[in-house]
Design a protein around this motif. Structure first.
Motif, mmCIF file in Angstrom:
data_model
loop_
_atom_site.group_PDB
_atom_site.id
_atom_site.type_symbol
_atom_site.label_atom_id
_atom_site.label_comp_id
_atom_site.label_asym_id
_atom_site.label_seq_id
_atom_site.Cartn_x
_atom_site.Cartn_y
_atom_site.Cartn_z
ATOM 1 N N ASP A 42 0.814 -1.217 0.000
ATOM 2 C CA ASP A 42 0.000 0.000 0.000
ATOM 3 C C ASP A 42 0.850 1.271 0.000
ATOM 4 N N SER A 43 2.148 1.137 0.220
ATOM 5 C CA SER A 43 3.080 2.279 0.241
ATOM 6 C C SER A 43 4.286 1.968 -0.648
ATOM 7 N N PRO A 44 4.084 1.845 -1.953
ATOM 8 C CA PRO A 44 5.197 1.430 -2.817
ATOM 9 C C PRO A 44 6.407 2.357 -2.769
ATOM 10 N N GLN A 45 6.206 3.623 -2.434
ATOM 11 C CA GLN A 45 7.322 4.564 -2.374
ATOM 12 C C GLN A 45 8.299 4.223 -1.252
ATOM 13 N N LEU A 46 7.879 3.388 -0.294
ATOM 14 C CA LEU A 46 8.757 2.988 0.813
ATOM 15 C C LEU A 46 9.443 1.643 0.586
ATOM 16 N N CYS A 47 9.094 0.964 -0.481
ATOM 17 C CA CYS A 47 9.478 -0.445 -0.616
ATOM 18 C C CYS A 47 10.872 -0.722 -1.165
ATOM 19 N N ALA A 48 11.403 0.126 -2.000
ATOM 20 C CA ALA A 48 12.700 -0.167 -2.620
ATOM 21 C C ALA A 48 13.861 0.012 -1.645
ATOM 22 N N THR A 49 13.762 0.979 -0.747
ATOM 23 C CA THR A 49 14.880 1.326 0.129
ATOM 24 C C THR A 49 15.408 0.153 0.952
ATOM 25 N N PRO A 50 14.559 -0.648 1.612
ATOM 26 C CA PRO A 50 15.126 -1.768 2.382
ATOM 27 C C PRO A 50 15.924 -2.740 1.511
ATOM 28 N N PHE A 51 15.430 -3.012 0.310
ATOM 29 C CA PHE A 51 16.145 -3.919 -0.589
ATOM 30 C C PHE A 51 17.441 -3.277 -1.092
ATOM 31 N N HIS A 52 17.405 -1.979 -1.337
ATOM 32 C CA HIS A 52 18.595 -1.260 -1.798
ATOM 33 C C HIS A 52 19.696 -1.309 -0.731
ATOM 34 N N PHE A 53 19.330 -1.054 0.523
ATOM 35 C CA PHE A 53 20.305 -1.125 1.614
ATOM 36 C C PHE A 53 20.822 -2.554 1.798
ATOM 37 N N VAL A 91 4.838 -8.543 4.859
ATOM 38 C CA VAL A 91 4.944 -9.939 4.451
ATOM 39 C C VAL A 91 4.280 -10.155 3.080
ATOM 40 N N ARG A 92 3.339 -9.294 2.731
ATOM 41 C CA ARG A 92 2.676 -9.421 1.425
ATOM 42 C C ARG A 92 3.629 -9.135 0.266
ATOM 43 N N LEU A 93 4.737 -8.449 0.530
ATOM 44 C CA LEU A 93 5.738 -8.211 -0.520
ATOM 45 C C LEU A 93 6.382 -9.515 -0.975
ATOM 46 N N LEU A 94 6.263 -10.559 -0.155
ATOM 47 C CA LEU A 94 6.893 -11.846 -0.460
ATOM 48 C C LEU A 94 5.970 -12.792 -1.220
ATOM 49 N N LEU A 95 4.818 -12.297 -1.643
ATOM 50 C CA LEU A 95 3.922 -13.108 -2.465
ATOM 51 C C LEU A 95 4.338 -12.993 -3.921
ATOM 52 N N PRO A 96 4.321 -14.099 -4.664
ATOM 53 C CA PRO A 96 4.694 -14.041 -6.085
ATOM 54 C C PRO A 96 3.828 -13.033 -6.833
ATOM 55 N N GLY A 97 4.467 -12.240 -7.688
ATOM 56 C CA GLY A 97 3.765 -11.287 -8.527
ATOM 57 C C GLY A 97 3.562 -9.916 -7.924
ATOM 58 N N ALA A 131 5.721 -7.887 -6.104
ATOM 59 C CA ALA A 131 6.854 -6.974 -6.342
ATOM 60 C C ALA A 131 6.951 -6.569 -7.817
ATOM 61 N N GLU A 132 6.426 -7.395 -8.686
ATOM 62 C CA GLU A 132 6.472 -7.095 -10.118
ATOM 63 C C GLU A 132 5.490 -5.981 -10.507
ATOM 64 N N THR A 133 4.490 -5.736 -9.658
ATOM 65 C CA THR A 133 3.461 -4.736 -9.983
ATOM 66 C C THR A 133 3.640 -3.423 -9.236
ATOM 67 N N LEU A 134 4.639 -3.346 -8.354
ATOM 68 C CA LEU A 134 4.861 -2.132 -7.560
ATOM 69 C C LEU A 134 6.015 -1.317 -8.125
ATOM 70 N N TYR A 135 5.784 -0.019 -8.271
ATOM 71 C CA TYR A 135 6.810 0.886 -8.775
ATOM 72 C C TYR A 135 7.091 1.933 -7.700
ATOM 73 N N PRO A 136 8.260 1.854 -7.054
ATOM 74 C CA PRO A 136 8.566 2.754 -5.940
ATOM 75 C C PRO A 136 8.465 4.239 -6.275
ATOM 76 N N GLY A 137 8.731 4.604 -7.511
ATOM 77 C CA GLY A 137 8.638 6.013 -7.906
ATOM 78 C C GLY A 137 7.360 6.321 -8.648
ATOM 79 N N GLY A 138 6.451 5.363 -8.696
ATOM 80 C CA GLY A 138 5.235 5.506 -9.491
ATOM 81 C C GLY A 138 5.497 5.021 -10.902
ATOM 82 N N GLN A 139 4.469 4.494 -11.531
ATOM 83 C CA GLN A 139 4.645 4.012 -12.892
ATOM 84 C C GLN A 139 4.985 5.190 -13.795
ATOM 85 N N GLY A 140 5.941 4.994 -14.683
ATOM 86 C CA GLY A 140 6.377 6.055 -15.567
ATOM 87 C C GLY A 140 7.456 6.940 -14.978
#
Length: 127
Positions: free
Chosen positions: A15-26, A46-52, A54-63
């Motif tokens: 629900d907060s894709p703008q927060l999601c990339a940073t933990p993986f980046h670190f 924990v829902r980030l670990l469901l298949p598919g 992470a493929e639909t979330l864009y941390p900076g917004g789509q585009g």
């Protein structure tokens, strides 16, 4: 490996894709520096670990020009980061163990993360 890093992911969720990339980046950065890295996913994260998902979330917004979250997840795993799902969070959010992404190493909850925080050889980050 002489450095160890445990990362707790609880506020970054679909629900907060703008927060999601940073933990993986670190995690990827630390693992690339030869640190042993573990990520613990709890609460809605924990829902980030469901298949598919992470493929639909864009941390900076789509585009935005940023790749989907799956890119950051794969980078962290490629460098050796281990991903763990909290069993209590899985139950609370209807996530079955067999429904987790193949990159997930297993289940580990509060006791496992607290064990890392109490071990002087480990450093911790929380997102």
């Amino acid at each position: 490996m002489s450095a160890h890093l445990a990362i707790l992911v609880w506020a970054a969720d679909p629900d907060s894709p703008q927060l999601c990339a940073t933990p993986f980046h670190f995690a990827a950065a630390a693992a690339a520096m030869d640190a042993e890295v573990e990520m613990y996913f709890t609460a809605r994260s924990v829902r980030l670990l469901l298949p598919g998902v992470a493929e639909t979330l864009y941390p900076g917004g789509q585009g935005s020009g940023l790749p989907p979250l799956s890119h950051f997840l794969h980078e962290a795993v490629r460098y050796g980061t281990r991903l763990y799902a909290c069993p209590a969070a899985m139950q609370a959010h209807g996530v079955a163990p067999e429904g987790l992404r193949t990159e997930v190493c297993g289940q580990a909850g509060a006791a496992a993360f607290i064990g890392r925080t109490l071990d002087p050889a480990w450093r911790t980050l929380t997102f």
